[in-house]
Write a protein that holds these residues in place. Structure first.
Motif, PDB file in Angstrom:
ATOM      1  N   SER A  68       0.829  -1.211   0.000  1.00  0.00           N
ATOM      2  CA  SER A  68       0.000   0.000   0.000  1.00  0.00           C
ATOM      3  C   SER A  68       0.860   1.257   0.000  1.00  0.00           C
ATOM      4  O   SER A  68       0.564   2.224  -0.712  1.00  0.00           O
ATOM      5  N   PHE A  69       1.924   1.253   0.774  1.00  0.00           N
ATOM      6  CA  PHE A  69       2.803   2.420   0.829  1.00  0.00           C
ATOM      7  C   PHE A  69       3.509   2.633  -0.509  1.00  0.00           C
ATOM      8  O   PHE A  69       3.620   3.759  -0.993  1.00  0.00           O
ATOM      9  N   THR A  70       3.963   1.540  -1.119  1.00  0.00           N
ATOM     10  CA  THR A  70       4.638   1.643  -2.408  1.00  0.00           C
ATOM     11  C   THR A  70       3.696   2.158  -3.484  1.00  0.00           C
ATOM     12  O   THR A  70       4.046   3.054  -4.262  1.00  0.00           O
ATOM     13  N   ILE A  71       2.490   1.633  -3.532  1.00  0.00           N
ATOM     14  CA  ILE A  71       1.503   2.089  -4.510  1.00  0.00           C
ATOM     15  C   ILE A  71       1.145   3.549  -4.262  1.00  0.00           C
ATOM     16  O   ILE A  71       1.064   4.353  -5.197  1.00  0.00           O
ATOM     17  N   GLY A  72       0.947   3.915  -3.005  1.00  0.00           N
ATOM     18  CA  GLY A  72       0.613   5.297  -2.673  1.00  0.00           C
ATOM     19  C   GLY A  72       1.705   6.280  -3.058  1.00  0.00           C
ATOM     20  O   GLY A  72       1.439   7.357  -3.593  1.00  0.00           O
ATOM     21  N   MET A  73       2.952   5.919  -2.809  1.00  0.00           N
ATOM     22  CA  MET A  73       4.058   6.810  -3.169  1.00  0.00           C
ATOM     23  C   MET A  73       4.231   6.901  -4.686  1.00  0.00           C
ATOM     24  O   MET A  73       4.589   7.957  -5.212  1.00  0.00           O
ATOM     25  N   THR A  74       3.954   5.814  -5.390  1.00  0.00           N
ATOM     26  CA  THR A  74       4.015   5.840  -6.849  1.00  0.00           C
ATOM     27  C   THR A  74       2.943   6.766  -7.411  1.00  0.00           C
ATOM     28  O   THR A  74       3.218   7.585  -8.294  1.00  0.00           O
ATOM     29  N   VAL A  75       1.735   6.648  -6.887  1.00  0.00           N
ATOM     30  CA  VAL A  75       0.649   7.529  -7.326  1.00  0.00           C
ATOM     31  C   VAL A  75       0.973   8.977  -6.980  1.00  0.00           C
ATOM     32  O   VAL A  75       0.761   9.885  -7.791  1.00  0.00           O
ATOM     33  N   LEU A  76       1.500   9.206  -5.803  1.00  0.00           N
ATOM     34  CA  LEU A  76       1.879  10.557  -5.395  1.00  0.00           C
ATOM     35  C   LEU A  76       2.945  11.124  -6.318  1.00  0.00           C
ATOM     36  O   LEU A  76       2.902  12.301  -6.684  1.00  0.00           O
ATOM     37  N   GLY A  77       3.897  10.300  -6.727  1.00  0.00           N
ATOM     38  CA  GLY A  77       4.927  10.739  -7.662  1.00  0.00           C
ATOM     39  C   GLY A  77       4.353  11.114  -9.019  1.00  0.00           C
ATOM     40  O   GLY A  77       4.789  12.084  -9.641  1.00  0.00           O
ATOM     41  N   HIS A  78       3.357  10.359  -9.471  1.00  0.00           N
ATOM     42  CA  HIS A  78       2.729  10.682 -10.747  1.00  0.00           C
ATOM     43  C   HIS A  78       1.935  11.984 -10.656  1.00  0.00           C
ATOM     44  O   HIS A  78       1.910  12.752 -11.608  1.00  0.00           O
ATOM     45  N   PHE A  79       1.293  12.223  -9.526  1.00  0.00           N
ATOM     46  CA  PHE A  79       0.547  13.480  -9.357  1.00  0.00           C
ATOM     47  C   PHE A  79       1.474  14.675  -9.275  1.00  0.00           C
ATOM     48  O   PHE A  79       1.110  15.776  -9.651  1.00  0.00           O
ATOM     49  N   ARG A  80       2.671  14.479  -8.777  1.00  0.00           N
ATOM     50  CA  ARG A  80       3.644  15.571  -8.675  1.00  0.00           C
ATOM     51  C   ARG A  80       4.112  16.037 -10.044  1.00  0.00           C
ATOM     52  O   ARG A  80       4.448  17.185 -10.218  1.00  0.00           O
ATOM     53  N   HIS A  81       4.151  15.102 -11.014  1.00  0.00           N
ATOM     54  CA  HIS A  81       4.658  15.454 -12.335  1.00  0.00           C
ATOM     55  C   HIS A  81       3.579  16.001 -13.252  1.00  0.00           C
ATOM     56  O   HIS A  81       3.879  16.411 -14.353  1.00  0.00           O
TER      57      HIS A  81
END
Length: 70
Positions: free
Chosen positions: A56-69
């Motif tokens: 869950s943490f890995t998926i959440g951070m990946t999604v957060l990274g995509h939203f940042r870009h």
């Protein structure tokens, strides 16, 4: 209001990471309850909830990274 003013987006990375971590913690606890309901042993509860937290943490951070870009 001036038309030449620029809007600056306010970024709160600590807040975003905290939200992802808390969401992963909730999913971890839900996974632990589900494994306990299915009569899993203590090791199964710990490993199942730990794997859920990491995923869950890995998926959440990946999604957060995509939203940042975006």
């Amino acid at each position: 209001m001036s038309t030449s003013s620029t809007h600056h987006a306010c970024h709160h990375p600590v807040r975003d990471v905290a939200i992802v971590a808390l969401s992963a913690t909730v999913s971890c606890l839900v996974a632990a309850v589900i494994v306990m309901t299915l009569d899993g042993g203590p090791l199964a509860v710990i490993s199942g909830s730990g794997a859920t937290f990491v995923a869950s943490f890995t998926i959440g951070m990946t999604v957060l990274g995509h939203f940042r870009h975006v």
